[in-house]
Design a protein around this motif. Structure first.
Motif, PDB file in Angstrom:
ATOM      1  N   THR A 112      35.258  32.538  27.617  1.00 13.93           N
ATOM      2  CA  THR A 112      34.027  33.336  27.642  1.00 13.93           C
ATOM      3  C   THR A 112      33.728  33.935  29.001  1.00 13.93           C
ATOM      4  O   THR A 112      32.885  34.812  29.116  1.00 13.93           O
ATOM      5  CB  THR A 112      32.837  32.467  27.213  1.00 13.93           C
ATOM      6  N   ASN A 113      34.357  33.417  30.061  1.00 11.16           N
ATOM      7  CA  ASN A 113      34.063  33.932  31.400  1.00 11.16           C
ATOM      8  C   ASN A 113      35.044  35.055  31.735  1.00 11.16           C
ATOM      9  O   ASN A 113      36.241  34.873  31.672  1.00 11.16           O
ATOM     10  CB  ASN A 113      34.134  32.814  32.445  1.00 11.16           C
ATOM     11  N   ASN A 114      34.508  36.188  32.126  1.00 13.37           N
ATOM     12  CA  ASN A 114      35.367  37.322  32.439  1.00 13.37           C
ATOM     13  C   ASN A 114      34.587  38.385  33.179  1.00 13.37           C
ATOM     14  O   ASN A 114      33.357  38.369  33.203  1.00 13.37           O
ATOM     15  CB  ASN A 114      35.954  37.925  31.149  1.00 13.37           C
ATOM     16  N   GLY A 115      35.337  39.283  33.802  1.00 11.34           N
ATOM     17  CA  GLY A 115      34.733  40.493  34.347  1.00 11.34           C
ATOM     18  C   GLY A 115      34.260  40.431  35.770  1.00 11.34           C
ATOM     19  O   GLY A 115      33.693  41.409  36.270  1.00 11.34           O
ATOM     20  N   LEU A 116      34.468  39.336  36.485  1.00 10.74           N
ATOM     21  CA  LEU A 116      34.019  39.270  37.878  1.00 10.74           C
ATOM     22  C   LEU A 116      34.889  40.179  38.739  1.00 10.74           C
ATOM     23  O   LEU A 116      36.113  40.062  38.759  1.00 10.74           O
ATOM     24  CB  LEU A 116      34.087  37.839  38.398  1.00 10.74           C
ATOM     25  N   ASP A 117      34.246  41.093  39.463  1.00 15.35           N
ATOM     26  CA  ASP A 117      34.925  41.974  40.415  1.00 15.35           C
ATOM     27  C   ASP A 117      34.355  41.749  41.810  1.00 15.35           C
ATOM     28  O   ASP A 117      33.131  41.668  41.983  1.00 15.35           O
ATOM     29  CB  ASP A 117      34.732  43.449  40.044  1.00 15.35           C
ATOM     30  N   VAL A 118      35.232  41.649  42.794  1.00 14.42           N
ATOM     31  CA  VAL A 118      34.825  41.520  44.193  1.00 14.42           C
ATOM     32  C   VAL A 118      35.423  42.690  44.953  1.00 14.42           C
ATOM     33  O   VAL A 118      36.636  42.916  44.914  1.00 14.42           O
ATOM     34  CB  VAL A 118      35.300  40.190  44.800  1.00 14.42           C
ATOM     35  N   LYS A 119      34.553  43.435  45.643  1.00 16.08           N
ATOM     36  CA  LYS A 119      35.003  44.604  46.394  1.00 16.08           C
ATOM     37  C   LYS A 119      35.031  44.296  47.881  1.00 16.08           C
ATOM     38  O   LYS A 119      34.059  43.787  48.445  1.00 16.08           O
ATOM     39  CB  LYS A 119      34.093  45.800  46.125  1.00 16.08           C
ATOM     40  N   VAL A 120      36.148  44.590  48.509  1.00 11.72           N
ATOM     41  CA  VAL A 120      36.351  44.280  49.920  1.00 11.72           C
ATOM     42  C   VAL A 120      35.717  45.366  50.782  1.00 11.72           C
ATOM     43  O   VAL A 120      35.935  46.564  50.554  1.00 11.72           O
ATOM     44  CB  VAL A 120      37.854  44.172  50.235  1.00 11.72           C
ATOM     45  N   LYS A 121      34.937  44.944  51.778  1.00 12.96           N
ATOM     46  CA  LYS A 121      34.307  45.913  52.687  1.00 12.96           C
ATOM     47  C   LYS A 121      35.013  46.007  54.034  1.00 12.96           C
ATOM     48  O   LYS A 121      35.219  47.084  54.561  1.00 12.96           O
ATOM     49  CB  LYS A 121      32.829  45.538  52.915  1.00 12.96           C
ATOM     50  N   THR A 122      35.366  44.871  54.599  1.00 15.52           N
ATOM     51  CA  THR A 122      36.097  44.874  55.866  1.00 15.52           C
ATOM     52  C   THR A 122      37.198  43.820  55.797  1.00 15.52           C
ATOM     53  O   THR A 122      37.093  42.837  55.052  1.00 15.52           O
ATOM     54  CB  THR A 122      35.185  44.584  57.078  1.00 15.52           C
ATOM     55  N   VAL A 123      38.248  44.020  56.573  1.00 16.20           N
ATOM     56  CA  VAL A 123      39.389  43.100  56.589  1.00 16.20           C
ATOM     57  C   VAL A 123      39.791  42.795  58.024  1.00 16.20           C
ATOM     58  O   VAL A 123      39.418  43.507  58.957  1.00 16.20           O
ATOM     59  CB  VAL A 123      40.598  43.688  55.829  1.00 16.20           C
ATOM     60  N   THR A 124      40.566  41.731  58.171  1.00 17.56           N
ATOM     61  CA  THR A 124      41.069  41.369  59.488  1.00 17.56           C
ATOM     62  C   THR A 124      42.293  42.208  59.831  1.00 17.56           C
ATOM     63  O   THR A 124      42.988  42.728  58.954  1.00 17.56           O
ATOM     64  CB  THR A 124      41.490  39.902  59.531  1.00 17.56           C
ATOM     65  N   GLY A 125      42.564  42.294  61.118  1.00 12.48           N
ATOM     66  CA  GLY A 125      43.856  42.781  61.564  1.00 12.48           C
ATOM     67  C   GLY A 125      44.802  41.593  61.635  1.00 12.48           C
ATOM     68  O   GLY A 125      44.733  40.674  60.824  1.00 12.48           O
TER      69      GLY A 125
END
Length: 545
Positions: free
Chosen positions: A105-118
């Motif tokens: 029943t659990n689905n659809g979680l999206d995580v959008k990345v804003k900043t990343v490491t070098g």
């Protein structure tokens, strides 16, 4: 204003600094689609991405009425690698803390990345050496229980320029210039704590180990336990236990560590640490301890939660990313078994009482025997009243001396290895007792170097060892630690006058020859079992570093 109490400090030791070597670790993100059917504590694999990101997971911290995710925790181990800005990672699997796969029943979680490491740390721009990992046999980060009195600091080297003139009204000015930062210094003490892994631990069930494993690894080798270059071989048999040797320590540079002092409100990272020395204390009225000390190239204050093994990043739902909030937490539930392994609890490992320590001391006939100014074959019967063993790597750091800038250490190299110590005992006249040892060594005037088979058993009372025993002999019962010096050189004992006349004997461990690092072996046998939900030797939820 917030102050820091030293007694609330936690210390973590790692072979990594938390930054993926290839870069692209998540630095900040937000929940762009909260999905449905999730529960607090769910561990979500973000396995599908719109780019090349990989190895990302998150833990659900809060949900709405339909199971939509409102906030998530991302510990360092879950930050992934290879991500780029605005890449979206989508849920592909969900398990609860116990590892049970949730219903569909659990689905659809999206995580959008804003900043990343070098490829470098946020503070100090240190080259990334990998994510923290606190689970499975290749874990690289451990909490270490330290005693009160720990210290770490880094001073500065400076030059004073002064004016020195003659005359009635001389100029007398002076000026100081900062030249360089010397190596940072650190020290702390830990208890000697053997244990055995249970069915839910980061090594195989029945494996002997010690809480201070990573420190021994850095003192005597170039790799983590059981890896290439390691000084430690763990096993499930009491014949070997967890065995430390110094064969792998004949290197210019030993294993480098990152030591994190997590104070109440601030965390400091000591970079490129080397363990320069360890002193094992046999004070009979105390609990067995080791005093560790060493140096580091620099000290950084860590303000980024991802680079602090005690913390995790908290990200929230925000449909369009217009009003982002980023925070952090330090609840152990969301970092232990992911960022670090922890066996410092009172029920996790043994404590050893020095009062139960024993000495085995034996000399084979040498130098033609006592009649010729040597030693006769003899096994001594001596009860110690205290003592210590000191292990020193004599490490030297190299610092440039460039005019006009403040230089920092660029590295280190190891010097001559030295293993020495002393034993204290009452002067008695029993057969093969301390007076016999004093007499034998005093009369051995034709021996410039003597050889004794010496074994110190910490926390072990009763029958131990016998002549000719190998290190791997089952010569004591857990819990305890054996320090085995097969070719110890003993100095002539010194008499110390007090209420009871005592004798102090200094010794040095020798190898088979000057080119062989077999001066001493250390065997740990634990009786207490570490087993805690969330740990597994294989198949744990932590991501490979």
């Amino acid at each position: 204003m917030a102050l820091n109490l030293s007694r609330n400090t936690k210390v973590f030791v790692s072979s990594a600094n938390g930054v993926p070597t290839a870069g692209g670790g998540i630095l900040t993100a937000y929940i762009s689609d909260s999905g449905t059917g999730y529960a607090v504590g769910d561990i979500v694999t973000l396995g599908t991405t719109t780019g090349s990101g990989a190895n990302a997971k998150c833990i659900v911290l809060s949900v709405d009425g339909s199971g939509g995710v409102l906030t998530i925790a991302i510990p360092n181990n879950f930050r992934g690698n290879g991500f780029v800005v605005d890449e979206v990672a989508t849920s592909t699997a969900t398990v609860n803390f116990a590892g049970t796969t949730n219903s569909g029943t659990n689905n659809g979680l999206d995580v959008k990345v804003k900043t990343v490491t070098g490829t470098t740390t946020q503070e100090g721009a240190r080259a990334g050496t990998g994510r923290f990992k606190g689970n499975e046999t290749d874990c690289n980060t451990f909490r270490i229980g330290v005693l009160d009195g720990y210290s770490f600091s880094q001073g500065s080297e400076s030059t004073d320029v002064t004016i020195n003139e003659a005359g009635a009204n001389p100029n007398r000015g002076s000026k100081r210039f900062n030249d360089s930062l010397p190596p940072a210094e650190w020290s702390f003490s830990t208890y000697v704590r053997p244990f055995v892994h249970g069915s839910a631990s980061w090594r195989a069930n029945g494996t002997f180990d010690m809480v201070e494993n990573i420190l021994w690894s850095a003192l005597a080798g170039t790799g983590l336990s059981d890896a290439t270059g390691s000084a430690i071989a763990t096993s499930t048999g009491s014949a070997n236990g967890a065995l430390v040797d110094f064969i792998e320590s004949d290197k210019h540079e030993l294993l480098k560590l990152n030591i994190f002092f997590a104070l109440e409100n601030t965390t400091y990272r000591l970079n490129d640490c080397q363990v320069n020395g360890a002193e094992i204390d046999f004070s009979i009225d105390g609990i067995a301890q080791v005093a560790w000390s060493g140096n580091a190239t620099t000290i950084d204050q860590v303000t980024t939660a991802y680079e602090d093994p005690s913390k995790y990043q908290i990200e929230a739902y925000d449909a369009d990313g217009a009003s982002l909030t980023h925070s952090s937490g330090n609840t152990d539930t969301y970092v232990e078994t992911y960022n670090f392994a922890d066996a410092v609890g009172p029920q996790d490992a043994d404590y050893l009482r020095n009062k139960l320590s024993s000495l085995y001391l034996d000399a084979n006939a040498q130098g033609g025997g006592k009649a010729s100014g040597g030693l006769d074959n003899r096994t001594y019967d001596i009860n110690i009243t205290g003592g210590s063993i000191s292990i020193q790597n004599n490490i030297t750091y190299v610092t440039p001396e460039t005019i006009g800038i403040v230089d920092k250490p660029i590295g280190s190299f190891s010097g001559a290895r030295s293993i020495s110590g002393s034993l204290n005992m009452y002067l008695d006249n029993k057969a093969n007792g301390s007076n016999q040892l004093l007499s034998d060594l005093s009369d051995a005037n034709d021996l410039v170097t003597n050889v004794f088979d010496m074994r110190l058993y910490m926390g072990v009372a009763g029958a131990v060892g016998s002549e000719g025993d190998a290190m791997e002999a089952n010569d004591f019962t857990a819990p305890g630690v054996e320090f085995n010096l097969p070719k110890a050189h003993l100095a002539i004992p010194a008499i110390e006058v007090a209420d009871l006349i005592s004798v102090s004997v200094e010794f040095m461990a020798h190898g088979t020859d000057l080119l062989t690092g077999d001066e001493m072996k250390v065997k740990y046998l634990g009786a207490t079992t570490h087993s805690q939900s969330g740990y597994l030797s294989t198949g744990a939820k932590a991501v490979d570093a």
